[in-house]
Motif scaffolding. Structure first.
Motif, PDB file in Angstrom:
ATOM      1  N   ASP A 153       1.071  -1.245   0.171  1.00  0.00           N
ATOM      2  CA  ASP A 153       0.038  -0.052  -0.214  1.00  0.00           C
ATOM      3  C   ASP A 153       0.861   1.221   0.084  1.00  0.00           C
ATOM      4  O   ASP A 153       0.421   2.466   0.024  1.00  0.00           O
ATOM      5  N   ASN A 155       3.454   2.046   2.139  1.00  0.00           N
ATOM      6  CA  ASN A 155       3.940   2.757   3.190  1.00  0.00           C
ATOM      7  C   ASN A 155       4.579   1.718   4.128  1.00  0.00           C
ATOM      8  O   ASN A 155       4.356   0.576   4.150  1.00  0.00           O
ATOM      9  N   HIS A 157       4.703  -0.036   8.041  1.00  0.00           N
ATOM     10  CA  HIS A 157       3.649  -0.138   9.342  1.00  0.00           C
ATOM     11  C   HIS A 157       4.451  -0.697  10.198  1.00  0.00           C
ATOM     12  O   HIS A 157       4.960  -1.574  10.351  1.00  0.00           O
ATOM     13  N   SER A 183       5.647   9.236   1.225  1.00  0.00           N
ATOM     14  CA  SER A 183       4.905   8.460   2.331  1.00  0.00           C
ATOM     15  C   SER A 183       5.428   9.236   3.690  1.00  0.00           C
ATOM     16  O   SER A 183       6.620   9.211   3.938  1.00  0.00           O
ATOM     17  N   ASP A 186       4.815   6.841  10.581  1.00  0.00           N
ATOM     18  CA  ASP A 186       4.377   7.073  12.192  1.00  0.00           C
ATOM     19  C   ASP A 186       5.539   6.863  12.885  1.00  0.00           C
ATOM     20  O   ASP A 186       5.662   5.959  13.827  1.00  0.00           O
ATOM     21  N   VAL A 336       1.501   6.018  -1.715  1.00  0.00           N
ATOM     22  CA  VAL A 336       0.072   6.354  -1.065  1.00  0.00           C
ATOM     23  C   VAL A 336      -0.758   6.777  -2.302  1.00  0.00           C
ATOM     24  O   VAL A 336      -0.587   7.888  -2.640  1.00  0.00           O
ATOM     25  N   ASP A 338      -4.404   6.353  -2.623  1.00  0.00           N
ATOM     26  CA  ASP A 338      -5.749   6.209  -2.228  1.00  0.00           C
ATOM     27  C   ASP A 338      -6.163   7.471  -1.516  1.00  0.00           C
ATOM     28  O   ASP A 338      -5.402   8.109  -0.521  1.00  0.00           O
ATOM     29  N   GLY A 340      -8.217   8.553   0.332  1.00  0.00           N
ATOM     30  CA  GLY A 340      -8.889   8.557   1.547  1.00  0.00           C
ATOM     31  C   GLY A 340      -7.658   8.547   2.476  1.00  0.00           C
ATOM     32  O   GLY A 340      -8.022   8.671   3.668  1.00  0.00           O
ATOM     33  N   ARG A 341      -6.567   8.288   2.033  1.00  0.00           N
ATOM     34  CA  ARG A 341      -5.248   8.117   2.969  1.00  0.00           C
ATOM     35  C   ARG A 341      -4.344   9.144   2.779  1.00  0.00           C
ATOM     36  O   ARG A 341      -3.266   9.307   3.009  1.00  0.00           O
ATOM     37  N   ASN A 343      -3.853  11.817   3.997  1.00  0.00           N
ATOM     38  CA  ASN A 343      -2.733  12.508   5.344  1.00  0.00           C
ATOM     39  C   ASN A 343      -1.863  11.773   5.645  1.00  0.00           C
ATOM     40  O   ASN A 343      -0.791  11.993   6.212  1.00  0.00           O
ATOM     41  N   GLU A 344      -1.527  10.506   4.704  1.00  0.00           N
ATOM     42  CA  GLU A 344      -0.206   9.662   5.064  1.00  0.00           C
ATOM     43  C   GLU A 344       0.754  10.203   3.906  1.00  0.00           C
ATOM     44  O   GLU A 344       1.771   9.541   3.944  1.00  0.00           O
ATOM     45  N   ARG A 345       0.597  11.290   3.124  1.00  0.00           N
ATOM     46  CA  ARG A 345       1.645  11.676   2.425  1.00  0.00           C
ATOM     47  C   ARG A 345       1.945  13.074   2.142  1.00  0.00           C
ATOM     48  O   ARG A 345       1.068  14.011   2.795  1.00  0.00           O
TER      49      ARG A 345
END
Length: 423
Positions: A153, A155, A157, A183, A186, A336, A338, A340-341, A343-345
């Motif tokens: 996906d 990123n 994890h 990406s 966290d 990333v 998507d 909907g994601r 915020n991850e990039r």
């Protein structure tokens, strides 16, 4: 964040006023800067700071005469500013030097002398090679390596990290944001996992720097490197580390250099005028926050938080627009992809379009006055993971907060025309 919120934030962001602060943008004519991941432009205030140093006190520090004392003070001021930028515990934890890569190597050489029973280092396949090869070079010192691999996906994890960390882990080295595919990792969770096992965390923050708020205290990391050239400053680098951590780190120093941070890390003379430029770049980011919500009561750090928050919100809008444009052109987006994601990039996009040559597309874009980049992005292991050859690689378009939605749309029109021409 939804589309309506994105649009509202974008409308409130004073991008045209900001663009007016950058002389390169004012002189560029029709050219669009979309290769910012390879180096951002600088505001006039940064250029003035560099010029002022070179004209007014271009001398060595450590002397008793006025110009030399001024250099000492300007370096001290820059330490304070950078400490505020990243929320360091103390300005003495900020070490200046040539670039991030040299600092990664400096830390790796020190850690290589302290492996003992903790001889494992976790590295990733999503990082710039500077944060991989420097650690792999410690194999001769007895280091062993665990690979934290990016998922399909796009990123890293943290659940995958847990199984890699043990009582033998010395260090986890990873990026905050992938310079190639944008990406965001966290990293606060990375630090919790590493510290629970007694290991340390080294973060490459070079690419995240211009896009979001850095907070070493909230992230809980032990080391962090960053560079000025992506952060609206001249070419220079800085290393942050917890004071006691840096104090323990074996480093090369001349006998007359104090054996404590930051001095023990700063071997030789660095580029003082560029450090002055970095100081001014931090003040520029403060200015954005101060102008967006004027207040006499906010601290410098609070203005940085406000400014970087506004930049992040605006760039999410740009990222959403850019993702839509690329998908409309039939691009394969790496990382990333998507919405909907989102915020991850950050708005750094690495992509290809079918079997079309990345080099040819970038050359055509250059002819249309749009600067983007092609190649392996200094990430050979990531290219291999994406089944891309080192020779051709991919295309990267990278935006920052002085880019506009109009530029994104012009990019899309140009790309559609090029695809139609080359197909």
């Amino acid at each position: 964040m939804n589309n309506q919120t994105d649009t509202t934030n974008a409308a409130a962001f004073p991008v045209e006023k900001i663009r007016a602060m950058f002389p390169a943008l004012q002189r560029a004519g029709d050219f669009i800067f979309m290769d910012n991941a390879a180096g951002a432009q600088i505001p006039q205030s940064v250029l003035d700071a560099v010029t002022n140093h070179l004209v007014s006190h271009n001398v060595q520090r450590g002397g008793r005469y006025g110009r030399s004392v001024t250099v000492d003070q300007s370096v001290a001021d820059a330490r304070t500013s950078v400490a505020l930028l990243i929320n360091a515990y103390s300005p003495s934890e900020i070490c200046f030097g040539m670039n991030a890569t040299s600092f990664i190597r400096l830390v790796s050489l020190g850690i290589g002398q302290m492996l003992q029973d903790r001889d494992e280092i976790v590295i990733t396949d999503m990082d710039h090679d500077a944060n991989i090869a420097t650690w792999l070079a410690l194999e001769q010192a007895g280091a062993k390596f665990q690979w934290w691999r990016m998922r399909q996906d796009g990123n890293l994890h943290v659940d995958d990290l847990k199984a890699l960390v043990s009582e033998r882990t010395r260090l986890v080295a990873c990026t905050v944001t992938a310079h190639s595919i944008g990406s965001i990792v966290d990293v606060a969770s990375v630090a919790k996992i590493a510290h629970a096992a007694g290991a340390e965390v080294f973060l490459d923050c070079v690419h995240y720097g211009p896009h979001g708020l850095i907070d070493v205290q909230a992230w809980g990391c032990d080391y962090l490197v960053c560079s000025g050239y992506k952060n609206f400053s001249p070419h220079m680098g800085f290393l942050w580390g917890r004071f006691e951590t840096l104090k323990r780190l074996p480093t090369f120093r001349e006998d007359f250099i104090p054996d404590e941070p930051p001095y023990k890390v700063e071997a030789g003379t660095f580029i003082y005028e560029n450090v002055s430029g970095m100081d001014a770049a931090v003040q520029y980011l403060e200015l954005i926050g101060r102008n967006l919500a004027p207040s006499n009561n906010r601290s410098r750090r609070e203005n940085i938080v406000a400014g970087m928050g506004a930049i992040r919100d605006y760039e999410l809008f740009l990222a959403r627009e850019m993702m839509a444009v690329l998908k409309n052109c039939g691009a394969t987006i790496y990382g990333v992809a998507d919405e909907g994601r989102i915020n991850e990039r950050v708005p750094t996009f690495c992509f290809n379009i079918g079997t079309l040559s990345p080099q040819k597309i970038v050359e055509e874009m250059a002819d249309m006055q749009i600067g983007i980049r092609d190649g392996h992005m200094y990430a050979p292991r990531l290219m291999k993971r994406l089944n891309l050859s080192m020779d051709s690689g991919a295309i990267r378009a990278s935006l920052v907060h002085y880019n506009t939605v109009e530029e994104v749309r012009r990019f899309g029109e140009a790309l559609r025309a090029i695809v139609a021409k080359l197909s």
